[in-house]
Scaffold this active site. Structure first.
Site, PDB file in Angstrom:
ATOM      1  N   GLU A  47       0.860  -1.202   0.000  1.00 34.59           N
ATOM      2  CA  GLU A  47       0.000   0.000   0.000  1.00 34.59           C
ATOM      3  C   GLU A  47       0.894   1.250   0.000  1.00 34.59           C
ATOM      4  O   GLU A  47       1.944   1.255   0.647  1.00 34.59           O
ATOM      5  CB  GLU A  47      -0.839  -0.023   1.288  1.00 34.59           C
ATOM      6  CG  GLU A  47      -1.657   1.230   1.562  1.00 34.59           C
ATOM      7  CD  GLU A  47      -2.240   1.254   2.996  1.00 34.59           C
ATOM      8  OE1 GLU A  47      -1.601   0.738   3.949  1.00 34.59           O
ATOM      9  OE2 GLU A  47      -3.355   1.794   3.145  1.00 34.59           O
ATOM     10  N   LYS A 127      -9.425   2.183  -1.854  1.00 32.27           N
ATOM     11  CA  LYS A 127      -9.643   1.660  -0.491  1.00 32.27           C
ATOM     12  C   LYS A 127     -10.970   2.119   0.100  1.00 32.27           C
ATOM     13  O   LYS A 127     -11.274   3.314   0.107  1.00 32.27           O
ATOM     14  CB  LYS A 127      -8.488   2.101   0.399  1.00 32.27           C
ATOM     15  CG  LYS A 127      -8.490   1.507   1.810  1.00 32.27           C
ATOM     16  CD  LYS A 127      -7.202   1.902   2.522  1.00 32.27           C
ATOM     17  CE  LYS A 127      -7.078   1.334   3.909  1.00 32.27           C
ATOM     18  NZ  LYS A 127      -5.787   1.727   4.516  1.00 32.27           N
ATOM     19  N   CYS A 172      -4.882  -2.981   2.957  1.00 36.26           N
ATOM     20  CA  CYS A 172      -4.602  -2.901   4.399  1.00 36.26           C
ATOM     21  C   CYS A 172      -5.819  -3.152   5.284  1.00 36.26           C
ATOM     22  O   CYS A 172      -6.235  -4.265   5.454  1.00 36.26           O
ATOM     23  CB  CYS A 172      -3.930  -1.572   4.735  1.00 36.26           C
ATOM     24  SG  CYS A 172      -3.141  -1.652   6.365  1.00 36.26           S
TER      25      CYS A 172
HETATM   26  N1  CDV Z   1      -2.971   1.469   6.654  1.00 38.70           N
HETATM   27  C1  CDV Z   1      -3.895   0.872   7.390  1.00 38.70           C
HETATM   28  O1  CDV Z   1      -5.035   0.671   6.947  1.00 38.70           O
HETATM   29  N2  CDV Z   1      -3.563   0.503   8.665  1.00 38.70           N
HETATM   30  C2  CDV Z   1      -4.471  -0.069   9.608  1.00 38.70           C
HETATM   31  C3  CDV Z   1      -4.148   0.321  11.017  1.00 38.70           C
HETATM   32  C4  CDV Z   1      -4.205   1.791  11.203  1.00 38.70           C
HETATM   33  C5  CDV Z   1      -5.081  -0.339  12.011  1.00 38.70           C
HETATM   34  C6  CDV Z   1      -4.483  -1.589   9.524  1.00 38.70           C
HETATM   35  O2  CDV Z   1      -5.587  -2.146   9.530  1.00 38.70           O
HETATM   36  O3  CDV Z   1      -3.429  -2.209   9.562  1.00 38.70           O
END
Ligand code: CDV
Length: 311
Positions: A47, A127, A172
């Protein structure tokens, strides 16, 4: 007959504020070449792979945060990676900060692009599950301002047909939400690709550090098994200007087993010769959606956001 294909994942170590996009793209290209040397035809990058994880910082003026974004596909910074991937015949997933002007309005998304081994752009994902806050919480150690810098994605969870099978993308925090994967599986996804930047310390409370990787692994292994699909996960990790992020990049089989994982928190390529038919028996049996799903009882999943209790 099994359908086998070598997939690689490129974990990226720390990218500091002072690091140029050109230098970071050179690191991605080096890993692309290593993956090619291992016979890979697909690679997953992280990401927001071209810069430091800038949503940890507070900026007010677009002139200060614009340099983190890319315009056009490929953007000038990405172009050398696109060129080398086409030359080597490798398809890839790449996460980046997207700035686009639509009907005179500037829009910003946390985006990933999927490019085929022949260089064709198969599509984008923006996202959907943006974590953190819009306004600063006032604690620089735990600041996570994705809602400040990005709009919620507006492309749904698309799935793209490729010569290696049907590929779905997420980013993510999306991986913590089972809905993400089930929607893609219902569209026939056989491979899920995702990049992440996960702080080693929880942004919300003082959760023990070991649980960060545990929850990452748990989410991916259940997503793989419950949908009979392969998962490719690529971290950006290590200590970026003192902000630590977990590694743990991995490839998970449709059986729910992690078949290979990164051992460092630096630039590291992992790869596996994946049998794309391995998930077929799962999708024919316990997770045969057509036979066993009961959507008439799943209403709250799409009708509600929060918990609603009947008294
Ligand atoms: N970049 C992200 O989406 N990070 C989130 C953290 C902030 C909880 C993750 O789910 O890893």
């Amino acid at each position: 007959m099994s359908r086998k294909e070598v997939f690689a994942v490129a974990q990226l170590g720390a990218v500091h504020l002072k690091d140029s996009k050109q230098a970071t793209v050179a690191r991605l290209i080096e890993m692309l070449r290593e993956a090619h040397g291992r016979g890979a035809r697909w690679i997953t990058f992280p990401e927001l792979a071209l810069t430091t994880f800038f949503p940890r910082y507070v900026y007010d003026d677009p002139a200060d945060y614009d340099p983190f974004y890319e315009e056009g596909l490929p953007s000038p910074a990405m172009a050398p990676l696109f060129d080398e991937a086409r030359r080597l015949g490798i398809g890839f997933y790449l996460g980046y900060a997207e700035k686009v002007t639509e009907a005179g309005t500037v829009r910003r998304f946390n985006t990933s692009v999927l490019v085929a081994p022949n260089g064709d752009i198969l599509g984008k994902y923006r996202k959907i599950h943006l974590p953190g806050t819009k306004d600063p919480i006032g604690d620089p150690e735990f600041e996570h301002l994705e809602k400040r810098y990005f709009e919620v994605g507006n492309l749904g969870f698309p799935v793209f047909k490729s010569d290696a099978g049907r590929i779905g993308m997420c980013i993510c925090n999306d991986r913590r939400w089972p809905e993400t994967f089930r929607v893609m599986a219902l569209r026939g996804a056989e491979i899920f690709m995702l990049g992440y930047n996960t702080p080693t310390r929880n942004i919300h409370h003082n959760e023990p550090v070991h649980l960060r990787e545990h929850h990452h692994r748990l989410s991916l292994e259940s997503a793989a098994y419950q949908n009979g699909a392969w998962v490719m996960s690529a971290a950006k990790c290590g200590s970026e200007d003192g902000f630590a992020m977990i590694g743990g990049s991995s490839i998970v089989a449709p059986t729910g087993e992690t078949v290979t994982r990164a051992v460092s928190e630096e630039d590291e390529v992992i790869s596996f010769n994946c049998d794309l038919d391995l998930g077929a028996y799962i999708r024919r049996s316990v997770f045969n959606f057509a036979k066993h799903r009961r959507p008439e009882h799943y209403g709250p999943i799409t009708a509600q956001v929060g918990v609603e209790i009947d008294d």
